[in-house]
Scaffold this active site. Structure first.
Site, short mmCIF file in Angstrom:
data_model
loop_
_atom_site.label_atom_id
_atom_site.label_comp_id
_atom_site.label_asym_id
_atom_site.label_seq_id
_atom_site.Cartn_x
_atom_site.Cartn_y
_atom_site.Cartn_z
N PHE A 185 29.80 16.67 39.24
CA PHE A 185 28.65 16.68 40.14
C PHE A 185 28.64 15.37 40.92
O PHE A 185 28.64 14.30 40.34
CB PHE A 185 27.32 16.85 39.39
CG PHE A 185 26.14 16.93 40.34
CD1 PHE A 185 25.81 18.13 40.95
CD2 PHE A 185 25.40 15.80 40.65
CE1 PHE A 185 24.75 18.21 41.85
CE2 PHE A 185 24.34 15.87 41.54
CZ PHE A 185 24.01 17.08 42.14
N ASP B 70 32.76 7.69 40.28
CA ASP B 70 31.33 7.98 40.50
C ASP B 70 30.55 7.48 39.28
O ASP B 70 30.57 8.10 38.23
CB ASP B 70 31.16 9.49 40.71
CG ASP B 70 29.71 9.91 40.86
OD1 ASP B 70 28.80 9.10 40.57
OD2 ASP B 70 29.47 11.07 41.26
N LYS C 23 21.07 5.69 41.04
CA LYS C 23 20.14 5.92 39.94
C LYS C 23 19.55 4.64 39.33
O LYS C 23 18.51 4.16 39.75
CB LYS C 23 20.80 6.78 38.87
CG LYS C 23 20.92 8.26 39.26
CD LYS C 23 21.37 9.11 38.10
CE LYS C 23 21.51 10.58 38.46
NZ LYS C 23 20.22 11.25 38.68
#
Length: 386
Positions: free
Chosen positions: A129, A214, A243
Site C-alpha cells: 500500500f 516507503d 504519518k
C-alpha cells in the site's frame, strides 16, 4: 458502545465510520463524546507516535503560530533546514523535499525515480500500500484499491513479497525503481526477510535502478529504529516518511541521495503547503522527542515485551494463525475475520484496526507503558478466547 444518531451528512461516505464520536485525546487515551475512555492501540493509524497532546509538540506549534504559518516556498525558512538536517543526519539520504502526506511523498518519489533514471518501469509488491493518488494507487499491489477508477498509470509490475527470484526475473535495464515497505502495513503486517531486502537492493544497484523504501507507516520510531530499513542495514536511494513525522500534524517528506539533486531542480516539483512553518514546528519537536537519548531503545524494548506477551497470551489461542510485525507494529492473523473482534474490543475500551480482512493490527503510541500494553493484550486475549 456509543450510539451515533443517524443524521443527514454533507460528507462523502468514503469511510466506514465507527459508532464513536471523537471528543478529545491525551497520552494513550481517546475520550468519546459520551465520556467513555478508550485505550488507544491505533495511534491515528500509526501517526501519534509521541502520544496525543504531546506538550512539546503543542508548544512548538503554538510558538510558530504566533509568528506566522504560511509564506510560500519562495521564502527561505530556517525551520525547514533544521528538520531536513535532522532527517538527513539520521538517515541514508542527503536532501529532503517536504509535502503534506504519505501519498504525496510516494508520488514525489515515483516522479523523482523516473526523472533521474529516464526509465518508467517500477517494481512493486502484491498486498503493498503506497497511497490513493493515481501514481501511488498504481504502485499499490491490491486490486481492491484499483477497482472502478479505469486504467491505472502504466509501468508498474506487482511481484510476490519476499520472493527474490521473482524480482530477479523482472529486474532489467528498463527498471527505474523498486518500491517496498520493510513491513507491509495494510497488507497484513508482513515483515520483509533480511535476505530478500538485501537481495532487492543488490539487484537494483546492478541494474542502475533506485531503491525506494516507503517508511510512511514504519518510520519515525515505530519499529524501534528511526527508520525500519536500519534493522536490515540497507542504504535506500529514496526514503518516504509521513504519518508519525508530525505526530498528527499533516506533513510528509522524501529523503534522497545527493546523486538525485539535478532531477529535482527548480520547477520540477512543488507543493503550496509542503514544508509550511507549522508542519515544520511539529516535525522538529516530534523528531527531537524520538531522537532523545534512550527513546528508541525503550521503544525497541517495549516492542519485544509486546511480542512476548502476544505470543504467550494470544498466539496459543485456537483460531490465531500467526503473530507478526516488529517493534510496536504488530499483526494478529486470525482464522475468522478481524472486524467482529475489533468491535468487541471497543466495548471493552480498547481501540485497534484491521490490516486486510483477517488481521488485527496494533499500532500504539510509542509512549505507551508496559502496564498499558499488558492491559490491551489481556483484552485481546479475552475477546478472541470468547
Amino acid at each position: 458502545m456509543e450510539m451515533i444518531q443517524e443524521t443527514k451528512t454533507s460528507l462523502f461516505p468514503t469511510y466506514k465510520r465507527w459508532e464513536i464520536a471523537f471528543e478529545k485525546a491525551e497520552g494513550c487515551h481517546i475520550t468519546a463524546g459520551n465520556g467513555k475512555v478508550y485505550l488507544d492501540f491505533m495511534a491515528g493509524i500509526g501517526v501519534v507516535n509521541v502520544g496525543h497532546g504531546n506538550p512539546n509538540v503543542i508548544a512548538a506549534v503554538e510558538k510558530q503560530l504566533s509568528k506566522g504559518w504560511h509564506g510560500s516556498n519562495l521564502f527561505h525558512f530556517e525551520i525547514q533546514e533544521k528538520v531536513a538536517s535532522l532527517l538527513t543526519k539520521h538517515s541514508a539520504g542527503d536532501l529532503v523535499f517536504f509535502c503534506n502526506s504519505g501519498a504525496e511523498a510516494n508520488e514525489a518519489a515515483i516522479k523523482l525515480a523516473r526523472k533521474h533514471t529516464q526509465r518508467t518501469k517500477i517494481l512493486s509488491f502484491k498486498q503493498s500500500f503506497h497511497g490513493r493518488t493515481y501514481g501511488t494507487m498504481a504502485a499499490t499491489g491490491q486490486d481492491k484499491i484499483h477497482e472502478g477508477f479505469g486504467p491505472m498509470l502504466d509501468g508498474f509490475t506487482y511481484l510476490p513479497y519476499n520472493d527474490l527470484a521473482a524480482v530477479e526475473r523482472e529486474m532489467d535495464k528498463e527498471t527505474a525503481a523498486v518500491i517496498l515497505e520493510i513491513v507491509q502495513g495494510e497488507g497484513g503486517v508482513v515483515p520483509g526477510e533480511d535476505a530478500f531486502l538485501h537481495g532487492v537492493q543488490k539487484l537494483a544497484q546492478e541494474h542502475g535502478a533506485l531503491l525506494i523504501v516507503d517508511e510512511v507507516q514504519t518510520g519515525i520510531g515505530r519499529t524501534g529504529k528511526l527508520f525500519a530499513y536500519e534493522h536490515a542495514n540497507l542504504s535506500p536511494d529514496i526514503v518516504t516518511a509521513a504519518k508519525g513525522l508530525g505526530n498528527g500534524f499533516p506533513v510528509g517528506a522524501i529523503i534522497g541521495k545527493e546523486k538525485l539533486k539535478d532531477a529535482f531542480g527548480p520547477g520540477s516539483h512543488g507543493s503550496t503547503f509542503g514544508g509550511n512553518p507549522l508542519a515544520m514546528a511539529a516535525a522538529e519537536a516530534t523528531l527531537l522527542e524520538v531522537l532523545n537519548d534512550g527513546f528508541l531503545q525503550e521503544t525497541e524494548e517495549k516492542g519485544e515485551y509486546l511480542f512476548s506477551l502476544l505470543k504467550e497470551e494470544v498466539g496459543r489461542i485456537p483460531g490465531v494463525k500467526a503473530i507478526r510485525g516488529r517493534g510496536l507494529m504488530a499483526g494478529i492473523e486470525c482464522e475468522k475475520e478481524a472486524a467482529p473482534y475489533i468491535l468487541k474490543l471497543q466495548e471493552k475500551g480498547v481501540l485497534c484496526i484491521p490490516a486486510g480482512t483477517h488481521v488485527i493490527r496494533l499500532l500504539p503510541p510509542l509512549t505507551m507503558t508496559k502496564d498499558q500494553l499488558l492491559q490491551g493484550v489481556e483484552a485481546i486475549k479475552n475477546v478472541i478466547s470468547e
